[in-house]
Design a protein around this motif. Structure first.
Motif, PDB file in Angstrom:
ATOM      1  N   MET B 152       0.807  -1.215   0.000  1.00 13.79           N
ATOM      2  CA  MET B 152       0.000   0.000   0.000  1.00 13.79           C
ATOM      3  C   MET B 152       0.847   1.275   0.000  1.00 13.79           C
ATOM      4  SD  MET B 152      -2.625  -1.388  -0.519  1.00 13.79           S
ATOM      5  CE  MET B 152      -4.200  -0.582  -0.417  1.00 13.79           C
ATOM      6  N   LEU B 153       2.160   1.131  -0.117  1.00 14.29           N
ATOM      7  CA  LEU B 153       3.013   2.330  -0.137  1.00 14.29           C
ATOM      8  C   LEU B 153       2.553   3.377  -1.151  1.00 14.29           C
ATOM      9  CD1 LEU B 153       6.737   1.268   0.407  1.00 14.29           C
ATOM     10  CD2 LEU B 153       5.488   3.082   1.557  1.00 14.29           C
ATOM     11  N   PRO B 154       2.230   2.993  -2.397  1.00 13.25           N
ATOM     12  CA  PRO B 154       1.781   4.013  -3.360  1.00 13.25           C
ATOM     13  C   PRO B 154       0.541   4.760  -2.867  1.00 13.25           C
ATOM     14  CG  PRO B 154       2.232   1.939  -4.475  1.00 13.25           C
ATOM     15  CD  PRO B 154       2.319   1.664  -3.005  1.00 13.25           C
ATOM     16  N   SER B 155      -0.414   4.032  -2.290  1.00 12.18           N
ATOM     17  CA  SER B 155      -1.621   4.694  -1.784  1.00 12.18           C
ATOM     18  C   SER B 155      -1.279   5.640  -0.641  1.00 12.18           C
ATOM     19  CB  SER B 155      -2.641   3.671  -1.295  1.00 12.18           C
ATOM     20  OG  SER B 155      -2.949   2.787  -2.329  1.00 12.18           O
ATOM     21  N   MET B 156      -0.266   5.272   0.139  1.00 12.20           N
ATOM     22  CA  MET B 156       0.097   6.144   1.246  1.00 12.20           C
ATOM     23  C   MET B 156       0.753   7.418   0.730  1.00 12.20           C
ATOM     24  SD  MET B 156       1.257   3.654   4.257  1.00 12.20           S
ATOM     25  CE  MET B 156       0.682   1.997   4.268  1.00 12.20           C
ATOM     26  N   VAL B 157       1.531   7.301  -0.327  1.00 11.76           N
ATOM     27  CA  VAL B 157       2.104   8.511  -0.928  1.00 11.76           C
ATOM     28  C   VAL B 157       0.970   9.395  -1.448  1.00 11.76           C
ATOM     29  CG1 VAL B 157       3.584   9.419  -2.746  1.00 11.76           C
ATOM     30  CG2 VAL B 157       4.287   7.387  -1.491  1.00 11.76           C
ATOM     31  N   SER B 158      -0.022   8.793  -2.074  1.00 13.41           N
ATOM     32  CA  SER B 158      -1.179   9.567  -2.542  1.00 13.41           C
ATOM     33  C   SER B 158      -1.881  10.258  -1.378  1.00 13.41           C
ATOM     34  CB  SER B 158      -2.192   8.668  -3.251  1.00 13.41           C
ATOM     35  OG  SER B 158      -1.590   8.067  -4.357  1.00 13.41           O
ATOM     36  N   GLN B 159      -1.968   9.554  -0.266  1.00 15.30           N
ATOM     37  CA  GLN B 159      -2.608  10.143   0.905  1.00 15.30           C
ATOM     38  C   GLN B 159      -1.780  11.319   1.425  1.00 15.30           C
ATOM     39  OE1 GLN B 159      -5.626   9.138   1.611  1.00 15.30           O
ATOM     40  NE2 GLN B 159      -5.767  10.823   3.069  1.00 15.30           N
ATOM     41  N   PHE B 160      -0.463  11.201   1.288  1.00 14.99           N
ATOM     42  CA  PHE B 160       0.416  12.301   1.679  1.00 14.99           C
ATOM     43  C   PHE B 160       0.139  13.520   0.801  1.00 14.99           C
ATOM     44  CE2 PHE B 160       4.821  14.251   1.677  1.00 14.99           C
ATOM     45  CZ  PHE B 160       4.723  14.744   2.969  1.00 14.99           C
ATOM     46  N   VAL B 161      -0.099  13.285  -0.472  1.00 14.56           N
ATOM     47  CA  VAL B 161      -0.442  14.378  -1.392  1.00 14.56           C
ATOM     48  C   VAL B 161      -1.731  15.063  -0.940  1.00 14.56           C
ATOM     49  CG1 VAL B 161      -1.140  14.930  -3.751  1.00 14.56           C
ATOM     50  CG2 VAL B 161       0.783  13.377  -3.349  1.00 14.56           C
ATOM     51  N   SER B 162      -2.741  14.252  -0.621  1.00 13.00           N
ATOM     52  CA  SER B 162      -3.998  14.834  -0.125  1.00 13.00           C
ATOM     53  C   SER B 162      -3.743  15.654   1.122  1.00 13.00           C
ATOM     54  CB  SER B 162      -5.003  13.738   0.230  1.00 13.00           C
ATOM     55  OG  SER B 162      -5.284  12.969  -0.878  1.00 13.00           O
ATOM     56  N   THR B 163      -2.921  15.115   1.996  1.00 15.27           N
ATOM     57  CA  THR B 163      -2.655  15.799   3.258  1.00 15.27           C
ATOM     58  C   THR B 163      -1.984  17.147   3.019  1.00 15.27           C
ATOM     59  OG1 THR B 163      -2.338  13.617   4.214  1.00 15.27           O
ATOM     60  CG2 THR B 163      -1.699  15.477   5.562  1.00 15.27           C
ATOM     61  N   ILE B 164      -1.044  17.176   2.082  1.00 19.04           N
ATOM     62  CA  ILE B 164      -0.378  18.445   1.752  1.00 19.04           C
ATOM     63  C   ILE B 164      -1.415  19.483   1.337  1.00 19.04           C
ATOM     64  CG2 ILE B 164       1.070  19.572   0.014  1.00 19.04           C
ATOM     65  CD1 ILE B 164       2.856  17.091   0.100  1.00 19.04           C
ATOM     66  N   LYS B 165      -2.333  19.057   0.485  1.00 12.98           N
ATOM     67  CA  LYS B 165      -3.350  20.019   0.027  1.00 12.98           C
ATOM     68  C   LYS B 165      -4.248  20.440   1.182  1.00 12.98           C
ATOM     69  CE  LYS B 165      -4.427  17.274  -3.417  1.00 12.98           C
ATOM     70  NZ  LYS B 165      -5.111  16.728  -4.600  1.00 12.98           N
ATOM     71  N   GLU B 166      -4.517  19.492   2.072  1.00 19.15           N
ATOM     72  CA  GLU B 166      -5.397  19.807   3.193  1.00 19.15           C
ATOM     73  C   GLU B 166      -4.783  20.806   4.168  1.00 19.15           C
ATOM     74  OE1 GLU B 166      -7.648  15.533   2.931  1.00 19.15           O
ATOM     75  OE2 GLU B 166      -6.159  15.876   4.475  1.00 19.15           O
ATOM     76  N   THR B 167      -3.450  20.805   4.250  1.00 13.52           N
ATOM     77  CA  THR B 167      -2.830  21.752   5.197  1.00 13.52           C
ATOM     78  C   THR B 167      -3.135  23.201   4.821  1.00 13.52           C
ATOM     79  OG1 THR B 167      -0.783  21.751   3.925  1.00 13.52           O
ATOM     80  CG2 THR B 167      -0.877  20.274   5.821  1.00 13.52           C
ATOM     81  N   SER B 168      -3.526  23.448   3.577  1.00 11.42           N
ATOM     82  CA  SER B 168      -3.804  24.833   3.181  1.00 11.42           C
ATOM     83  C   SER B 168      -4.978  25.398   3.978  1.00 11.42           C
ATOM     84  CB  SER B 168      -4.097  24.907   1.677  1.00 11.42           C
ATOM     85  OG  SER B 168      -5.243  24.166   1.378  1.00 11.42           O
ATOM     86  N   LEU B 169      -5.807  24.504   4.520  1.00 12.44           N
ATOM     87  CA  LEU B 169      -6.907  24.982   5.361  1.00 12.44           C
ATOM     88  C   LEU B 169      -6.391  25.588   6.662  1.00 12.44           C
ATOM     89  CD1 LEU B 169      -9.616  22.208   4.942  1.00 12.44           C
ATOM     90  CD2 LEU B 169      -9.697  24.566   4.120  1.00 12.44           C
TER      91      LEU B 169
END
Ligand SMILES: Nc1ncnc2c1ncn2[C@@H]1O[C@H](COP(=O)(O)OP(=O)(O)OP(=O)(O)O)[C@@H](O)[C@H]1O
Ligand SMILES: [Mg+2]
Lengths: 242, 237
Positions: B152-169
């Motif tokens: 699931m490493l690739p999915s976790m990297v994708s989740q990291f991408v989502s998290t980066i975008k979420e920090t803008s909040l």
């Protein structure tokens, strides 16, 4: 050593084991034959409670496998199981596959576990593959590592579920050879297989299963020489020259 | 745009640092990484609880995951922002607030990824462990999780991408991150919002696109590894 007493099992409404009785004596090899779906896998999986049964009893010595009093993990350590699909742990090397059980269950220190594992690998002729991961092994080598993994736990009983069915024909021999040596060393074994040659040569008893029952049993000479059950006759006619 | 970049690249990159608190892109990455990492053990626990045979573990874990996934992140940010200070009796800064929120929020999403990874393993793996006599914990931690997490490493990297975008909040609670830095620049220049926010968009995009590509690469590599793994020829007649 292993006694089946009127064992019955259902998968939903499917009566997979319909009253199996029989005994495997210590040091003997029983080969289980039968058409696909006759319940062979289910029967030997039930011996280590990988499948629970609904009626009857399976006894290992005088221990009831289904009993809630026993520690099933302890019991499973006494019984080696070899799968058709090998089921090696792909993230571990051949050595790691074998030491895992030794370290976690036998509480053997790492260095000693490693030594023991290499002994087991040598026994199946793979001492040089200790640090190889399963993906880099051939099918026959994988199955031999799987056998070594089971043997490392010092089992009293070995169960084989079609151990050579997933192999290329030219790899079957090397696995059967390991199993023959094991049988000769006095291991108690139940082997589900289509390898008639192996049955003839190694088995003390052959069970022919059909529709969840042992339809015929006896010494291989008898079962193959003078089969009585009509389905067995047909089964042998089709499969006999393997 | 180039002019703005020349004047303000350091602010975009690290905020006021070293004259003030660290911020900008560095803080964005820091919060995303720390938030996701800290959520990891909770995610594993949630995933295992959801797969447990025991109802008393399964039901609450399932409820938590569904509730969190059914609510917008900004709501959690407000909750943490206003509730945590009441609970611990002292004010909490924007960065801490956002990290705490991300831990709660990402744990649920990550747990779904881990759960899928566990369910995706061949049944034979657990059976082989059981057949050896391994109990639940060695089976889970030595056989199941190493494989599930690796796959699931690739999915976790994708989740990291989502998290980066979420920090803008984090901007809304004045967490000193990349969007906040851009807003500061915009406030100083007053007249060039298009360029400033264009630059902000480009920065997010470059980062996230690079990571997403890395995830894709990783995915292909893992797939080919596994392809050489288990091969089950047809049973003979
Ligand atoms: N987990 C399961 N759930 C439902 N039905 C099952 C399950 N496992 C096996 N069966 C069914 O039980 C019957 C007996 O299966 P079993 O695997 O024991 O047969 P087998 O004799 O080993 O056959 P084969 O030679 O194909 O391996 C089959 O009809 C099979 O479809
Ligand atoms: Mg079978």
């Amino acid at each position: 050593m292993i006694r089946f007493e009127n064992v019955e099992k259902w998968f939903g409404s499917l009566h997979v084991l319909a009253g199996v009785s029989g005994e495997v004596k210590r040091g003997e090899v029983t080969v289980v034959l039968g058409p696909s779906g006759s319940g062979k896998s289910t029967l030997i999986r039930a011996v280590t409670r990988l499948e629970p049964i609904q009626r009857g009893r399976i006894l290992i010595g005088d221990v009831d496998v289904a009993s809630r009093e026993i520690n099933i993990n302890r019991l499973r350590q006494r019984i080696g199981f070899v799968f058709q699909a090998f089921n090696l742990f792909p993230h571990l090397t051949a050595l790691g596959n074998i030491t895992l059980g030794l370290e976690r269950l036998r509480r053997i220190p790492k260095a000693q576990a490693k030594e023991r594992a290499i002994q087991e690998l040598a026994r199946v002729g793979l001492a040089d593959k200790a640090n190889t991961v399963p993906a880099k092994l051939s099918g026959g080598q994988r199955q031999r590592v799987a056998i070594a993994r089971a043997l490392a736990m010092d089992p009293e009983i070995m169960l084989f579920d079609e151990p050579t069915s997933a192999l290329d024909p030219e790899k079957v021999g090397e696995v059967l050879q390991v199993m023959k040596a094991l049988a000769k060393s006095g291991m108690t074994m139940i082997v589900v297989t289509h390898e008639m040659g192996f049955a003839r040569e190694v088995a003390n008893t052959v069970w022919f299963m059909d529709e969840g029952k042992i339809a015929e049993s006896g010494a291989p000479g008898l079962v193959f020489g003078t089969p009585e059950n009509p389905r067995l006759k047909r089964f042998l006619a089709r499969d006999g020259d393997h | 745009m180039v002019q703005i970049l020349q004047d303000y690249w350091l602010l975009f990159l690290v905020g006021q640092y070293p004259h003030g608190p660290i911020g900008g892109l560095a803080m964005t990455l820091f919060m995303a990484a720390v938030g996701l990492s800290l959520s990891f053990p909770f995610a594993v626990a949630l995933a295992l609880a959801r797969l447990s045979p025991y109802r008393w573990l399964r039901l609450p874990a399932t409820a938590i995951v569904h509730v969190v996934r059914g609510l917008p992140l900004i709501m959690f940010i407000f909750w943490v922002y206003f509730v945590v200070p009441l609970v611990i009796g002292r004010p909490v800064g924007g960065v801490e607030t956002l990290v705490i929120t991300l831990v709660v929020y990402e744990a649920s999403y990550l747990s779904e990824i881990i759960r899928a990874g566990i369910l995706g393993l061949p049944k034979g793996q657990v059976e082989a462990a059981k057949a050896l006599g391994l109990g639940y914990f060695p089976t889970t931690f030595r056989v199941v999780l190493p494989q599930a997490l690796h796959n699931m490493l690739p999915s976790m990297v994708s989740q990291f991408v989502s998290t980066i975008k979420e920090t803008s909040l984090g901007y809304v609670i004045s967490a000193n991150e990349l969007t906040f830095a851009a807003a500061q620049v915009n406030n100083q220049l007053m007249t060039r919002p298009f360029e400033v926010y264009g630059l902000l968009a480009l920065t997010y995009f470059a980062l996230c696109f690079a990571l997403t590509s890395a995830a894709r690469l990783l995915e292909r590599r893992i797939a080919s590894e596994r392809g050489g793994g288990l091969s089950l020829a047809a049973a003979p007649a």
